[in-house]
Design a protein around this motif. Structure first.
Motif, PDB file in Angstrom:
ATOM      1  N   PRO A  71       0.955  -1.062  -0.135  1.00  0.00           N
ATOM      2  CA  PRO A  71       0.045   0.085   0.062  1.00  0.00           C
ATOM      3  C   PRO A  71       1.003   1.102   0.012  1.00  0.00           C
ATOM      4  O   PRO A  71       2.094   1.217   0.539  1.00  0.00           O
ATOM      5  N   VAL A  72       0.283   2.372  -0.671  1.00  0.00           N
ATOM      6  CA  VAL A  72       0.792   3.738  -0.708  1.00  0.00           C
ATOM      7  C   VAL A  72       0.294   4.680  -0.408  1.00  0.00           C
ATOM      8  O   VAL A  72      -1.064   4.480  -0.303  1.00  0.00           O
ATOM      9  N   ILE A  73       0.620   5.921  -0.072  1.00  0.00           N
ATOM     10  CA  ILE A  73      -0.064   6.985   0.359  1.00  0.00           C
ATOM     11  C   ILE A  73       0.883   8.204  -0.089  1.00  0.00           C
ATOM     12  O   ILE A  73       2.156   8.097  -0.142  1.00  0.00           O
ATOM     13  N   GLY A  74       0.336   9.250  -0.382  1.00  0.00           N
ATOM     14  CA  GLY A  74       1.308  10.665  -0.661  1.00  0.00           C
ATOM     15  C   GLY A  74       2.046  10.260  -2.139  1.00  0.00           C
ATOM     16  O   GLY A  74       1.338   9.659  -3.196  1.00  0.00           O
ATOM     17  N   PHE A  75       3.059  10.694  -2.139  1.00  0.00           N
ATOM     18  CA  PHE A  75       4.142  10.473  -3.281  1.00  0.00           C
ATOM     19  C   PHE A  75       4.684   9.116  -3.176  1.00  0.00           C
ATOM     20  O   PHE A  75       6.248   9.157  -2.994  1.00  0.00           O
ATOM     21  N   MET A  76       3.999   8.166  -3.508  1.00  0.00           N
ATOM     22  CA  MET A  76       4.580   6.764  -3.300  1.00  0.00           C
ATOM     23  C   MET A  76       5.100   6.258  -2.015  1.00  0.00           C
ATOM     24  O   MET A  76       6.049   5.479  -2.053  1.00  0.00           O
ATOM     25  N   HIS A  77       4.821   6.676  -0.863  1.00  0.00           N
ATOM     26  CA  HIS A  77       5.484   6.301   0.304  1.00  0.00           C
ATOM     27  C   HIS A  77       4.814   4.936   0.539  1.00  0.00           C
ATOM     28  O   HIS A  77       3.333   4.951   0.687  1.00  0.00           O
ATOM     29  N   GLU A  78       5.476   4.039   0.912  1.00  0.00           N
ATOM     30  CA  GLU A  78       5.235   2.612   0.937  1.00  0.00           C
ATOM     31  C   GLU A  78       4.571   2.317   2.353  1.00  0.00           C
ATOM     32  O   GLU A  78       5.547   2.758   3.174  1.00  0.00           O
ATOM     33  N   VAL A  79       3.424   2.319   2.654  1.00  0.00           N
ATOM     34  CA  VAL A  79       3.098   2.200   4.189  1.00  0.00           C
ATOM     35  C   VAL A  79       3.645   0.925   4.792  1.00  0.00           C
ATOM     36  O   VAL A  79       3.345   0.027   4.317  1.00  0.00           O
ATOM     37  N   LYS A  80       4.134   1.292   6.101  1.00  0.00           N
ATOM     38  CA  LYS A  80       4.532   0.277   6.791  1.00  0.00           C
ATOM     39  C   LYS A  80       3.661  -0.010   8.074  1.00  0.00           C
ATOM     40  O   LYS A  80       2.766   0.895   8.441  1.00  0.00           O
ATOM     41  N   ARG A  81       3.706  -1.138   8.786  1.00  0.00           N
ATOM     42  CA  ARG A  81       2.835  -1.204   9.984  1.00  0.00           C
ATOM     43  C   ARG A  81       3.252  -0.264  10.863  1.00  0.00           C
ATOM     44  O   ARG A  81       2.085  -0.002  11.911  1.00  0.00           O
TER      45      ARG A  81
END
Length: 144
Positions: A71-81
């Protein structure tokens, strides 16, 4: 001639003759003639490079999970736990830029660690972007 900090960015000051040659003549002020010049002691991403990435990267205002990817948010930030984002999260443009800047911090450190030559701010930004996507261990062994 030495280092200078202008608007929070580090620049290498050059003699007027070098400035004139570098910029086609007529610019005798270090602040003016060296805006596109960074040295290997640079410790932060030039604003121009961050702006370029913001212009070219896709912006996902809300949490998105592309098929087969993290999953990503913003400018392709990979969402971490450990991130405060979940499937119902959205982010402002300003917060996304700040998040991108934090995401790039490790890459900036990596480039600074392995870079020993003077390069332009554009080149520095390109190396940081490359390192961010290739990861430091791969980028440090690259012939780029």
């Amino acid at each position: 001639m030495g280092c200078a900090t202008i608007n929070g960015e580090s620049y290498q000051c050059m003699a007027k003759s070098v400035c004139d040659a570098y910029n086609g003549g007529g610019m005798g002020h270090c602040e003016l003639c060296t805006k596109d010049y960074c040295n290997h002691r640079l410790r932060s991403l030039p604003q121009s490079a961050l702006n370029l990435l913001v212009d070219v990267l896709p912006f996902e205002k809300c949490y998105t999970k592309p098929r087969g990817r993290k999953p990503v948010i913003g400018f392709m930030h990979e969402v971490k736990r450990s991130d405060p984002y979940d499937k119902d999260s959205c982010i402002s443009h300003r917060s996304a830029v700040a998040l991108l800047e934090r995401d790039l911090a490790d890459s900036v450190q990596c480039v600074n660690k392995y870079l020993s030559e003077d390069i332009s701010c554009n080149q520095f930004g390109a190396l940081v972007s490359f390192t961010h996507y290739a990861k430091c261990s791969k980028a440090s062994s690259s012939q780029v």
